[in-house]
Design a protein around this motif. Sequence first.
Motif, PDB file in Angstrom:
ATOM      1  N   VAL A  51       0.962  -1.268   0.238  1.00 42.48           N
ATOM      2  CA  VAL A  51      -0.066   0.346   0.176  1.00 42.48           C
ATOM      3  C   VAL A  51       1.261   1.492   0.063  1.00 42.48           C
ATOM      4  O   VAL A  51       0.157   1.921  -0.760  1.00 42.48           O
ATOM      5  CB  VAL A  51      -1.205  -0.393   1.246  1.00 42.48           C
ATOM      6  N   LEU A  52       1.677   1.708   0.457  1.00 45.87           N
ATOM      7  CA  LEU A  52       2.460   2.665   0.599  1.00 45.87           C
ATOM      8  C   LEU A  52       3.792   2.479  -0.453  1.00 45.87           C
ATOM      9  O   LEU A  52       3.364   4.016  -0.886  1.00 45.87           O
ATOM     10  CB  LEU A  52       3.493   2.453   1.976  1.00 45.87           C
ATOM     11  N   ALA A  53       4.475   1.696  -1.072  1.00 44.67           N
ATOM     12  CA  ALA A  53       4.965   1.684  -2.263  1.00 44.67           C
ATOM     13  C   ALA A  53       3.837   2.044  -3.210  1.00 44.67           C
ATOM     14  O   ALA A  53       3.834   2.262  -3.955  1.00 44.67           O
ATOM     15  CB  ALA A  53       5.296  -0.189  -2.864  1.00 44.67           C
ATOM     16  N   THR A  54       2.968   1.884  -3.918  1.00 41.28           N
ATOM     17  CA  THR A  54       1.965   1.891  -4.384  1.00 41.28           C
ATOM     18  C   THR A  54       0.768   3.630  -3.983  1.00 41.28           C
ATOM     19  O   THR A  54       1.337   4.017  -5.344  1.00 41.28           O
ATOM     20  CB  THR A  54       0.109   1.089  -4.433  1.00 41.28           C
ATOM     21  N   LEU A  55       0.834   3.837  -2.617  1.00 38.89           N
ATOM     22  CA  LEU A  55       0.513   4.960  -2.578  1.00 38.89           C
ATOM     23  C   LEU A  55       2.199   6.322  -2.781  1.00 38.89           C
ATOM     24  O   LEU A  55       1.612   6.869  -3.859  1.00 38.89           O
ATOM     25  CB  LEU A  55       0.084   5.352  -1.405  1.00 38.89           C
ATOM     26  N   SER A  56       2.996   5.848  -3.010  1.00 40.62           N
ATOM     27  CA  SER A  56       4.145   6.457  -3.228  1.00 40.62           C
ATOM     28  C   SER A  56       4.598   6.784  -4.066  1.00 40.62           C
ATOM     29  O   SER A  56       5.393   8.108  -5.281  1.00 40.62           O
ATOM     30  CB  SER A  56       5.108   6.031  -2.343  1.00 40.62           C
ATOM     31  N   ARG A  57       3.501   6.062  -5.304  1.00 42.43           N
ATOM     32  CA  ARG A  57       4.186   6.181  -7.179  1.00 42.43           C
ATOM     33  C   ARG A  57       3.301   6.830  -6.979  1.00 42.43           C
ATOM     34  O   ARG A  57       2.834   7.553  -8.581  1.00 42.43           O
ATOM     35  CB  ARG A  57       4.294   4.307  -7.709  1.00 42.43           C
ATOM     36  N   LEU A  58       1.804   7.319  -6.273  1.00 45.71           N
ATOM     37  CA  LEU A  58       0.483   8.256  -7.360  1.00 45.71           C
ATOM     38  C   LEU A  58       0.968   8.913  -7.274  1.00 45.71           C
ATOM     39  O   LEU A  58      -0.453  10.030  -6.960  1.00 45.71           O
ATOM     40  CB  LEU A  58      -0.415   7.331  -7.258  1.00 45.71           C
ATOM     41  N   GLY A  67      -2.803   1.766 -14.408  1.00 47.44           N
ATOM     42  CA  GLY A  67      -2.119   0.833 -14.456  1.00 47.44           C
ATOM     43  C   GLY A  67      -0.625  -0.123 -14.366  1.00 47.44           C
ATOM     44  O   GLY A  67      -0.360   0.084 -13.463  1.00 47.44           O
ATOM     45  N   TYR A  68      -1.115   0.118 -15.943  1.00 43.10           N
ATOM     46  CA  TYR A  68       0.190  -1.052 -16.835  1.00 43.10           C
ATOM     47  C   TYR A  68       1.331  -0.125 -16.450  1.00 43.10           C
ATOM     48  O   TYR A  68       2.642  -0.142 -15.881  1.00 43.10           O
ATOM     49  CB  TYR A  68      -0.187  -1.694 -18.173  1.00 43.10           C
ATOM     50  N   SER A  69       1.142   1.253 -16.155  1.00 42.99           N
ATOM     51  CA  SER A  69       2.854   2.448 -15.696  1.00 42.99           C
ATOM     52  C   SER A  69       3.065   1.788 -14.060  1.00 42.99           C
ATOM     53  O   SER A  69       3.781   2.066 -13.894  1.00 42.99           O
ATOM     54  CB  SER A  69       2.419   3.682 -16.821  1.00 42.99           C
ATOM     55  N   LEU A  70       2.145   2.001 -13.572  1.00 41.48           N
ATOM     56  CA  LEU A  70       2.527   1.906 -12.057  1.00 41.48           C
ATOM     57  C   LEU A  70       2.943   0.468 -11.749  1.00 41.48           C
ATOM     58  O   LEU A  70       3.944   0.695 -11.360  1.00 41.48           O
ATOM     59  CB  LEU A  70       0.409   2.048 -11.730  1.00 41.48           C
ATOM     60  N   GLU A  94      -1.093  -7.991 -11.517  1.00 35.76           N
ATOM     61  CA  GLU A  94      -1.614  -7.532 -12.340  1.00 35.76           C
ATOM     62  C   GLU A  94      -3.353  -8.031 -10.968  1.00 35.76           C
ATOM     63  O   GLU A  94      -4.301  -7.146 -10.687  1.00 35.76           O
ATOM     64  CB  GLU A  94      -2.245  -7.550 -13.780  1.00 35.76           C
ATOM     65  N   GLY A  95      -3.245  -9.034 -10.660  1.00 34.91           N
ATOM     66  CA  GLY A  95      -4.416  -9.846 -10.296  1.00 34.91           C
ATOM     67  C   GLY A  95      -4.286  -8.567  -9.106  1.00 34.91           C
ATOM     68  O   GLY A  95      -5.072  -9.474  -8.017  1.00 34.91           O
ATOM     69  N   THR A  96      -3.596  -8.747  -8.487  1.00 32.75           N
ATOM     70  CA  THR A  96      -3.303  -8.215  -6.812  1.00 32.75           C
ATOM     71  C   THR A  96      -3.003  -6.609  -6.971  1.00 32.75           C
ATOM     72  O   THR A  96      -3.727  -6.148  -6.513  1.00 32.75           O
ATOM     73  CB  THR A  96      -1.298  -8.885  -6.105  1.00 32.75           C
ATOM     74  N   LEU A  97      -2.541  -6.026  -8.071  1.00 32.20           N
ATOM     75  CA  LEU A  97      -2.665  -4.440  -8.115  1.00 32.20           C
ATOM     76  C   LEU A  97      -3.944  -4.313  -8.494  1.00 32.20           C
ATOM     77  O   LEU A  97      -4.521  -2.256  -8.065  1.00 32.20           O
ATOM     78  CB  LEU A  97      -1.751  -3.707  -9.305  1.00 32.20           C
ATOM     79  N   TYR A  98      -4.587  -4.337  -9.575  1.00 33.65           N
ATOM     80  CA  TYR A  98      -6.399  -3.717  -9.933  1.00 33.65           C
ATOM     81  C   TYR A  98      -7.155  -3.875  -8.702  1.00 33.65           C
ATOM     82  O   TYR A  98      -7.621  -3.213  -8.408  1.00 33.65           O
ATOM     83  CB  TYR A  98      -6.599  -4.389 -11.083  1.00 33.65           C
ATOM     84  N   PRO A  99      -7.297  -5.397  -7.671  1.00 34.52           N
ATOM     85  CA  PRO A  99      -7.860  -5.212  -6.443  1.00 34.52           C
ATOM     86  C   PRO A  99      -7.430  -4.041  -5.772  1.00 34.52           C
ATOM     87  O   PRO A  99      -8.220  -3.566  -5.665  1.00 34.52           O
ATOM     88  CB  PRO A  99      -8.224  -6.322  -6.114  1.00 34.52           C
ATOM     89  N   LEU A 100      -6.209  -3.891  -4.986  1.00 34.60           N
ATOM     90  CA  LEU A 100      -6.014  -3.335  -4.339  1.00 34.60           C
ATOM     91  C   LEU A 100      -5.850  -0.801  -4.938  1.00 34.60           C
ATOM     92  O   LEU A 100      -6.350  -0.841  -4.022  1.00 34.60           O
ATOM     93  CB  LEU A 100      -4.389  -2.862  -4.043  1.00 34.60           C
ATOM     94  N   LEU A 101      -6.217  -0.748  -6.290  1.00 40.26           N
ATOM     95  CA  LEU A 101      -6.058   0.357  -7.137  1.00 40.26           C
ATOM     96  C   LEU A 101      -7.720   0.303  -6.700  1.00 40.26           C
ATOM     97  O   LEU A 101      -7.688   1.623  -5.860  1.00 40.26           O
ATOM     98  CB  LEU A 101      -5.790   0.311  -8.280  1.00 40.26           C
ATOM     99  N   SER A 121     -12.486   3.563  -2.985  1.00 45.15           N
ATOM    100  CA  SER A 121     -13.115   2.803  -2.341  1.00 45.15           C
ATOM    101  C   SER A 121     -12.781   3.419  -1.228  1.00 45.15           C
ATOM    102  O   SER A 121     -13.990   4.177  -0.741  1.00 45.15           O
ATOM    103  CB  SER A 121     -13.692   1.360  -1.965  1.00 45.15           C
ATOM    104  N   GLN A 122     -11.781   3.512  -0.427  1.00 39.21           N
ATOM    105  CA  GLN A 122     -11.680   4.392   0.825  1.00 39.21           C
ATOM    106  C   GLN A 122     -11.329   5.801   0.707  1.00 39.21           C
ATOM    107  O   GLN A 122     -11.101   6.469   1.938  1.00 39.21           O
ATOM    108  CB  GLN A 122     -10.031   3.414   1.881  1.00 39.21           C
ATOM    109  N   GLY A 123     -11.455   6.318  -0.746  1.00 38.77           N
ATOM    110  CA  GLY A 123     -10.854   7.069  -0.968  1.00 38.77           C
ATOM    111  C   GLY A 123      -9.622   8.041  -0.646  1.00 38.77           C
ATOM    112  O   GLY A 123      -9.406   9.537  -0.589  1.00 38.77           O
TER     113      GLY A 123
END
Length: 112
Positions: A18-25, A31-34, A47-54, A59-61
């Motif tokens: 989660v922290l890594a993903t937020l830091s890149r956004l 999705g693919y560039s991320l 991808e099966g992990t990333l897209y549900p996480l996004l 949804s959490q805002g």
Amino acid sequence: MVERNDIGLTELRRGVLVLATLSRLRAPQYGYSLKQALAEGGMPVEEGTLYPLLRRLESQGLLVSHWNTEHAPPRRYYQLSPEGERTLAALTAAWRDQVRVMDGFLSEGTAR
């Protein structure tokens, strides 16, 4: 058979994704560039992990998204929301505190 080390690494990785993903956004990415940015930084993700996480983070805002249909193919871009920016700052501070704590724990075994 799954080795115990693999289970521990999976749990550790899940905790920082989660922290890594937020830091890149901080800037918009689709999705693919991320996925590529995370892999290039040393954290490959399926991808099966990333897209549900996004979807969950949105949804959490914590993220906002929009479709860019000006180029083919259409792409959905994600970026931090104001709440996501605050959450990233809080998680970054917590991460740094935990690193200090863990460095202390881990160095105790080598200082003897």
